[in-house]
Enzyme design. Sequence first.
Site, short mmCIF file in Angstrom:
data_model
loop_
_atom_site.label_atom_id
_atom_site.label_comp_id
_atom_site.label_asym_id
_atom_site.label_seq_id
_atom_site.Cartn_x
_atom_site.Cartn_y
_atom_site.Cartn_z
N GLY A 74 0.83 -1.20 0.00
CA GLY A 74 0.00 0.00 0.00
C GLY A 74 0.86 1.24 0.00
O GLY A 74 0.60 2.20 -0.72
N GLU B 111 7.43 3.40 4.12
CA GLU B 111 7.75 4.53 4.99
C GLU B 111 9.16 5.09 4.87
O GLU B 111 9.64 5.74 5.80
CB GLU B 111 7.53 4.11 6.44
CG GLU B 111 8.49 3.03 6.97
CD GLU B 111 7.97 1.62 6.82
OE1 GLU B 111 8.50 0.71 7.50
OE2 GLU B 111 7.04 1.41 6.02
N ASN B 112 9.87 4.87 3.78
CA ASN B 112 11.24 5.35 3.65
C ASN B 112 11.38 6.76 4.25
O ASN B 112 10.58 7.64 3.97
CB ASN B 112 11.65 5.43 2.18
CG ASN B 112 11.22 4.22 1.40
OD1 ASN B 112 11.65 3.12 1.63
ND2 ASN B 112 10.31 4.44 0.45
N GLU C 223 2.11 5.79 7.63
CA GLU C 223 3.47 5.95 7.10
C GLU C 223 4.22 7.08 7.81
O GLU C 223 5.43 6.98 8.03
CB GLU C 223 3.43 6.21 5.59
CG GLU C 223 2.72 5.15 4.78
CD GLU C 223 3.21 3.73 5.09
OE1 GLU C 223 4.44 3.55 5.31
OE2 GLU C 223 2.37 2.82 5.13
N GLU D 220 5.32 -2.13 12.81
CA GLU D 220 4.02 -2.14 12.14
C GLU D 220 2.85 -1.96 13.10
O GLU D 220 1.87 -1.28 12.78
CB GLU D 220 3.86 -3.42 11.33
CG GLU D 220 4.88 -3.56 10.20
CD GLU D 220 4.83 -2.40 9.20
OE1 GLU D 220 3.87 -1.60 9.24
OE2 GLU D 220 5.76 -2.30 8.39
#
Length: 884
Positions: free
Chosen positions: A286, A289-290, A323, A345
């Site tokens: 989806g 989160e870099n 994110e 998570e």
Amino acid sequence: MCQHFNDNGSLNVQEIPRDLPTNVKPTDYQISFNVDETKFTFKGETVVEFDVLEPFTKELNYIELNTCELYDVSAKLLLPTEEEAKSIEEFTKFQKTRFTFAEESLLSLKKGDKVKLLINYGGYLNDKMCGFYRSKYEDENGDIKYQFVTQFEATDARKAFPCYDHPSIKSDFTVKMESIKDFVHISNMASNSETIIGDRKVTTFNTLPKHSTYLVAFCVGDFVPVKSQYEYRIPVTTWTVKGAEKRSQYSADFTSKCLEFYENLFDIPFPFNKVDSILCKEFSAGAMENSGMITYREGALLLDPEQHTIAELQRVSEVIAHEVAHQWFGNLVTMSDWTDLWLNESGATFWSWFCCNNFYPEWNVWESFITDSLANAFALDSLRSSHAIQNDSCEPDEINQIFDAISYAKGGSLLRMMKTWLGEKDFVAGVSSYLKEFAWQNATTADLWNHLEKISGKPVTESMSIWTKNVGHPMVTIEEVATTETEITLKLTQNRFLKTADVKPEEDQIIYPIVLFYKTEANAVEGSFENSYVFDTRDTTLTLPISAAKDFYKLNGNQSGFFVTKYPESRYEKLAKQSSLMTDDDKAGLIGEMNSLCAAGAIKTSTFLNLIVNWKSESSPAIWNQMLVALGSIKKAWFFEDEETLNKLKTITAKLAAEKLDELDWEIKESDSFNLKELKVSLFSSAVNNGNEKYTKLSLDLFHKYLEDETVINPLYRDTMFTAVALNGDVNDYDAVFKIYRKNDSRKLVALRTFTRFESKELVDKTFKLIDEKIILPQDIYIALSMIGTRQAGTYILWDWLKTNWAQILLDFPPSLNMLSYIVRICTAGFTQFKQYDDVKSFFAEKECNGFDMALAQSLDSITTKAKWVQRDGSDLIEYLSQL
């Protein structure tokens, strides 16, 4: 795989360790990429600097790095001396390459010395949505274009550059990118310099400090910036494609709001000087989160400001909040190993709901949490094939499989439980303390427990470790042993709960410390719990104040604890008539656990249906959603049974939904509250999905008018209108919806969910052709397959397709990608009978199942649950339905 042979040619079986050597640790990477956008390749150069932790030895006289699918690899030492590699050996099975140099070069190094290694190589801009890959799309003019983007989590950074590809190894990263000059270059950090040399552009980015490889990110392509209009102290931009600027504004603005919210909540500023959100047209997850460069698939980022549905607004908001939360949970503080994935998570899951509740209190977020995250957690954790939140070990082919409802939703549910137990103030303070101590470092679950325990003074470590280290959850069985005019005494017994109803003694050894946030008449509708009791034995007794007039209690107030409560059969009859004594959280939770209990045979299905019928006057959308989902689960279990029973279930569902909708008046008014709008949408959808004639005809009429004039329908009813066409339309309707899909506007996903749901064989064949030709993008294959499987015939079609095309599916979706798990689950979990179970098990018996074995086991457990349910409750259900 590199194999070593003796002089006589026989194979010398040499034990090659899977893991990389630990005598050195990388501290700095300088990585450069030159993109060839026509050949879909890149040239890479990586300079890695290591700290020597322990001296090299004659047995360990080499350096190894993780690599995968790189070619033309060459290397030389830069420190302690300049020297070309003596040999380069690739161990394909273990995804690593060994670089060996002259003995004296490395053996002379002492602890504390530095080693610097230069590697040159080529790489593929693959089409598998992992590593450094190509993302294909059509622009406004219908021309094919490509973006070149990264997706490194969990172990695919090694497909872009040689590295120590493990979350526990944090290093500094400096990225340099070269491409054609028309492309935009973006990475985690802001640009340090950018130059044009002929028709080429070269960008060097500022150094990303102390990060794990899976969070490094960069992209190249025709991106268009949309700046946040919400005032925030650093630039926040959504990078989108031409034509989607208007739909990209919400994400830019809401990202800024979330950043500010988390900063204030945890008292920890976001550490970098920009945040970019990237629209990736092909993306397997989806979002990702870099740090400073968050990547999204279209449906999780874009929002039409005028035509969006409630579900779309909630979906986009929750994903963005998730994110952005990761910037603290995962990026600033990273789990030490994938075994503690839940720290990332579950943290992001829980705090995203918490964040959305701040901005949208009218959503009643925690009711939705119960019907969404908590329900998903229970659904998976009630299967034998579930797993513990904390995994003892995590092999490479298991990592992608644990990105599931346990690591996200069960962990998030336990965090919600702790918030209730510790109190919100201490809970937030403990989490903030944890983040501050481990900033820029790696942490474990025990580290989080220590901080929460220190702040709250409660035995968090002792209690919560039992919940996270063990698979499954308990069922608390209540026996009413004594009643007076003023109190009731209960005997409580806890046991492992499985929907398959076949718990073995060895699976029922764990005693959970259950906090009973119990409710009686005195605090029935309060949100706080002064009444709580820690139940940490196999059985106990509990005496509660109660009156003969109301005779009410509920053991798990607001469904705060992670357990299932089984009341005596007679108590359910009372609870069915005591709706006014419960909060909406209570009611939503009770429906969910009764659904699980009747699936497991702990209560009769008729008892559950009786409660639903009694609650048909409820006005909460969350409660109605939970009731409709529960009715849907019964229909799924009876999916392949006699048509008369299935039709009666559909008729009941349609009747309940339509009667309530008639009462409310289906048309949505500006004066309607958010909850009322959401309820009308849910009821309308259920009425149409279950064949109500009035609302189906209304939807079909509106659809054909909609094709001429899009303003004839309230956008909140758009999805239901399309559903009616999918269930009742003809080939002309199919073509009309497909034409909308090809426009690539905000209706693309609803159009995809519609034309892939048409039932006729001719149109299903047409859909599979679109999958084969990749007109339906590989990232969306799970949507198409799910829609095909909504009917009996479609379930068989999916299974035949999977068996016939298995070899090609493995090529297109290799086991290292979690997409294969989705495909296997979708194509098998719809079955409900033992003979179907045997067919599935037989097909995979001789297959190599690494990479999707957990999904397969979960499907088989799901089939078993439904088959036993029908076998056990078939006559009970038929008798109940005959009386309606």
